[in-house]
Design an enzyme around this catalytic site. Structure first.
Site, mmCIF file in Angstrom:
data_model
loop_
_atom_site.group_PDB
_atom_site.id
_atom_site.type_symbol
_atom_site.label_atom_id
_atom_site.label_comp_id
_atom_site.label_asym_id
_atom_site.label_seq_id
_atom_site.Cartn_x
_atom_site.Cartn_y
_atom_site.Cartn_z
ATOM 1 N N SER A 91 28.540 51.767 35.118
ATOM 2 C CA SER A 91 29.792 50.748 35.166
ATOM 3 C C SER A 91 29.075 49.567 35.479
ATOM 4 O O SER A 91 28.713 49.028 36.554
ATOM 5 C CB SER A 91 31.064 50.945 36.001
ATOM 6 O OG SER A 91 32.493 49.988 36.114
ATOM 7 N N LYS A 145 29.444 51.494 29.940
ATOM 8 C CA LYS A 145 31.155 51.247 30.513
ATOM 9 C C LYS A 145 30.867 49.467 31.182
ATOM 10 O O LYS A 145 30.615 49.324 32.173
ATOM 11 C CB LYS A 145 31.851 52.086 31.886
ATOM 12 C CG LYS A 145 33.672 51.521 32.102
ATOM 13 C CD LYS A 145 34.473 52.116 32.928
ATOM 14 C CE LYS A 145 34.861 51.736 34.524
ATOM 15 N NZ LYS A 145 35.074 52.572 35.301
ATOM 16 N N LYS A 149 33.008 45.772 31.980
ATOM 17 C CA LYS A 149 35.035 45.554 32.528
ATOM 18 C C LYS A 149 34.931 44.750 31.973
ATOM 19 O O LYS A 149 34.564 43.667 31.418
ATOM 20 C CB LYS A 149 34.732 45.033 34.437
ATOM 21 C CG LYS A 149 33.947 46.130 35.185
ATOM 22 C CD LYS A 149 35.071 47.141 35.818
ATOM 23 C CE LYS A 149 34.855 47.602 36.804
ATOM 24 N NZ LYS A 149 36.144 49.305 36.748
ATOM 25 N N ASP A 153 36.930 49.496 30.507
ATOM 26 C CA ASP A 153 37.786 49.439 31.525
ATOM 27 C C ASP A 153 38.658 48.062 32.034
ATOM 28 O O ASP A 153 37.658 46.314 32.264
ATOM 29 C CB ASP A 153 37.029 49.675 32.868
ATOM 30 C CG ASP A 153 38.090 50.364 34.555
ATOM 31 O OD1 ASP A 153 39.152 49.708 33.694
ATOM 32 O OD2 ASP A 153 37.697 50.361 35.799
ATOM 33 N N GLU A 156 40.095 52.381 29.434
ATOM 34 C CA GLU A 156 40.352 52.599 31.134
ATOM 35 C C GLU A 156 41.672 51.921 31.253
ATOM 36 O O GLU A 156 41.125 50.271 31.728
ATOM 37 C CB GLU A 156 39.303 52.300 31.806
ATOM 38 C CG GLU A 156 39.091 53.641 32.785
ATOM 39 C CD GLU A 156 38.648 53.609 33.808
ATOM 40 O OE1 GLU A 156 36.996 53.620 33.666
ATOM 41 O OE2 GLU A 156 38.056 53.602 35.138
ATOM 42 N N ASP A 176 43.573 55.585 35.135
ATOM 43 C CA ASP A 176 42.627 55.297 36.282
ATOM 44 C C ASP A 176 43.691 55.339 36.994
ATOM 45 O O ASP A 176 44.301 56.293 37.709
ATOM 46 C CB ASP A 176 41.600 54.541 36.349
ATOM 47 C CG ASP A 176 40.918 54.707 37.839
ATOM 48 O OD1 ASP A 176 41.470 54.625 38.883
ATOM 49 O OD2 ASP A 176 39.938 53.365 37.557
ATOM 50 N N LYS A 183 39.518 60.163 40.084
ATOM 51 C CA LYS A 183 39.142 59.978 41.803
ATOM 52 C C LYS A 183 39.158 60.438 42.480
ATOM 53 O O LYS A 183 40.488 60.485 43.209
ATOM 54 C CB LYS A 183 39.628 58.044 41.821
ATOM 55 C CG LYS A 183 38.650 56.656 40.462
ATOM 56 C CD LYS A 183 38.908 56.148 41.112
ATOM 57 C CE LYS A 183 37.837 54.711 40.173
ATOM 58 N NZ LYS A 183 38.934 53.724 39.876
ATOM 59 N N GLY A 190 34.211 55.633 39.962
ATOM 60 C CA GLY A 190 33.204 55.874 41.482
ATOM 61 C C GLY A 190 34.180 54.948 41.742
ATOM 62 O O GLY A 190 34.921 54.153 41.015
HETATM 63 O O1 OSB Z 1 38.385 50.670 38.017
HETATM 64 O O2 OSB Z 1 37.101 52.010 38.265
HETATM 65 C C1 OSB Z 1 37.161 51.349 38.612
HETATM 66 C C2 OSB Z 1 34.403 48.838 40.773
HETATM 67 C C3 OSB Z 1 35.531 49.378 41.964
HETATM 68 C C4 OSB Z 1 37.124 49.285 41.853
HETATM 69 C C5 OSB Z 1 37.908 50.200 40.344
HETATM 70 C C6 OSB Z 1 36.291 50.948 39.616
HETATM 71 C C7 OSB Z 1 35.264 50.019 39.820
HETATM 72 C C8 OSB Z 1 33.556 50.811 38.954
HETATM 73 C C9 OSB Z 1 32.839 50.496 39.593
HETATM 74 O O3 OSB Z 1 34.185 50.889 37.715
HETATM 75 C C10 OSB Z 1 32.557 52.968 39.605
HETATM 76 C C11 OSB Z 1 31.505 52.297 40.824
HETATM 77 O O4 OSB Z 1 30.271 52.158 40.015
HETATM 78 O O5 OSB Z 1 31.121 52.858 41.260
HETATM 79 MG MG MG Z 2 38.876 51.717 36.863
#
Ligand code: OSB
Ligand code: MG
Length: 369
Positions: free
Chosen positions: A137, A163, A165, A190, A215, A240, A264, A292
């Site tokens: 991510s 992925k 953001k 995401d 997402e 999520d 999660k 994550g």
């Molecule tokens: O939405 O999945 C998410 C990180 C912090 C808060 C929310 C998210 C995330 C990530 C990173 O997308 C996931 C990771 O690399 O652990």
């Molecule tokens: Mg997410």
């Protein structure tokens, strides 16, 4: 039989190698709780709270988790005979929400259970994969060029699912450039709840980039508008933030709000609930993957174990420790090779705890007996 006699909670601060920016804010340091539970035979289990320092992702924080654990959850567990970790979910059921707090303690008890039954946590959960496929991510960057370079590096090291953001102003052009630059890789976006139904036309434009999924495009507590949106876009929606339980999952699937679920462990209140969601999705042809929360090695180990269940058919966000940390708090650290993690076969979470590293990063500690 497990009978917890002592629990230690440590507040840990670990610097991220690079800032991680989402639509709701930027992380530079991971400030979080780690829980150590010790039973009547001296078996030690570890759990990690995935609550952040601030209530941006959801309403929980490391301080609300500490409060819930100290004043409500730990008193329900100490000196109680537990035959199987599935009972913990039941013991906690009268306490509303606070899922990340519950999961912290439940995870440590799963670790103890796996050790006492001489299995890896993956086996104890019923998982059978020997290796798991993971993606990565990538946070919001200052420029598209920078993002392209980062993606290029991760693809070169073997990650097969990328992925990124997104947020308003960092979306259609970003995804267009990525798709043009990397025509063959698996890409997803995401939004962490950054859009509303007013943005349907913009979100429709993402359909041309053949994304695996988008997402959580809409509000963090919504499943109604997501169903409306899914009828108007081709890209599959993956929820999520909106999913906290098996019941939430059932409702969202029945409404057509989601075609894929990001599980999660912390968000759903622990491994037992995560397994239930996994099983429901398997029976309803909904693929799942493991999300994550920028975890340290302890949370990462729990994620690896969960991902060995059969319906985790899409790569998760559990990237290698070295993506986040100069030094992790487990030994060996989690390593990704050619996009895969080898699932450890040792009993319990499968990695050794690096107590020296934990001591180095601990800023506060409390014990409960
Ligand atoms: O939405 O999945 C998410 C990180 C912090 C808060 C929310 C998210 C995330 C990530 C990173 O997308 C996931 C990771 O690399 O652990
Ligand atoms: Mg997410």
């Amino acid at each position: 039989m497990i009978n917890i006699k002592e629990i230690n909670i440590r507040r840990i601060q670990m610097e991220l190698k690079a800032p991680f920016t989402t639509s709701f804010g930027t992380f530079t340091t991971k400030d979080f709780l780690v829980l150590e539970a010790i039973d009547q035979d001296g078996t030690v289990g570890w759990g990690e709270s995935v609550a952040f320092h601030s209530p941006w992702y959801n309403e929980e924080t490391l301080q609300t988790n500490w409060h819930m654990l100290e004043d409500f959850l730990i008193p329900l567990i100490l000196n109680k005979e537990i035959k199987h970790p599935d009972e913990v979910n039941e013991i906690f059921k009268d306490i509303r929400q606070n899922n990340m707090a519950k999961s912290t303690l439940e995870g440590a008890i799963w670790d103890i259970y796996a050790q006492k039954t001489e299995q890896s946590l993956a086996q104890a959960l019923g998982g059978s994969k020997e290796k798991i496929e993971v993606g990565i991510s990538i946070g919001i960057q200052d420029s598209i060029d920078q993002l392209v370079e980062i993606v290029r590096n991760h693809v070169a090291t073997g990650y097969k699912r990328i992925k990124v953001k997104i947020k308003p102003g960092w979306d259609v052009e970003v995804m267009r450039t990525l798709r043009e630059t990397f025509p063959d890789i698996q890409i997803m976006a995401d939004a962490n709840s950054a859009y509303t139904l007013d943005d349907v036309d913009l979100l429709k434009q993402l359909d041309e980039f053949d994304l695996m999924m988008i997402e959580q495009p809409l509000a963090s507590d919504d499943i109604i508008d997501h169903a409306t949106l899914q009828k108007q876009i081709k890209t599959p929606i993956c929820l999520d933030e909106s999913i906290h339980s098996l019941e939430d999952t059932r409702k969202a699937v029945e409404l057509g709000s989601t075609k894929i679920i990001n599980i999660k462990i912390g968000r759903v209140g622990g491994l037992t609930e995560a397994k239930k969601i996994h099983d429901y999705c398997a029976a309803n042809d909904i693929p799942v993957w493991c999300g994550g929360m920028l975890e340290s090695g302890i949370g990462r180990a729990h994620n690896v174990a969960l991902t060995t269940l059969s319906n985790f058919t899409l790569p998760g966000d559990t990237a290698g420790s070295s993506n986040y940390w100069e030094k992790d708090i487990i030994k060996p650290e989690v390593v990704v090779e050619d996009g895969y993690i080898q699932v450890p076969t040792k009993v319990g979470i499968g990695y050794d705890i690096d107590l020296d590293a934990i001591e180095e990063f601990t800023v506060e500690k409390r014990s409960y007996q």
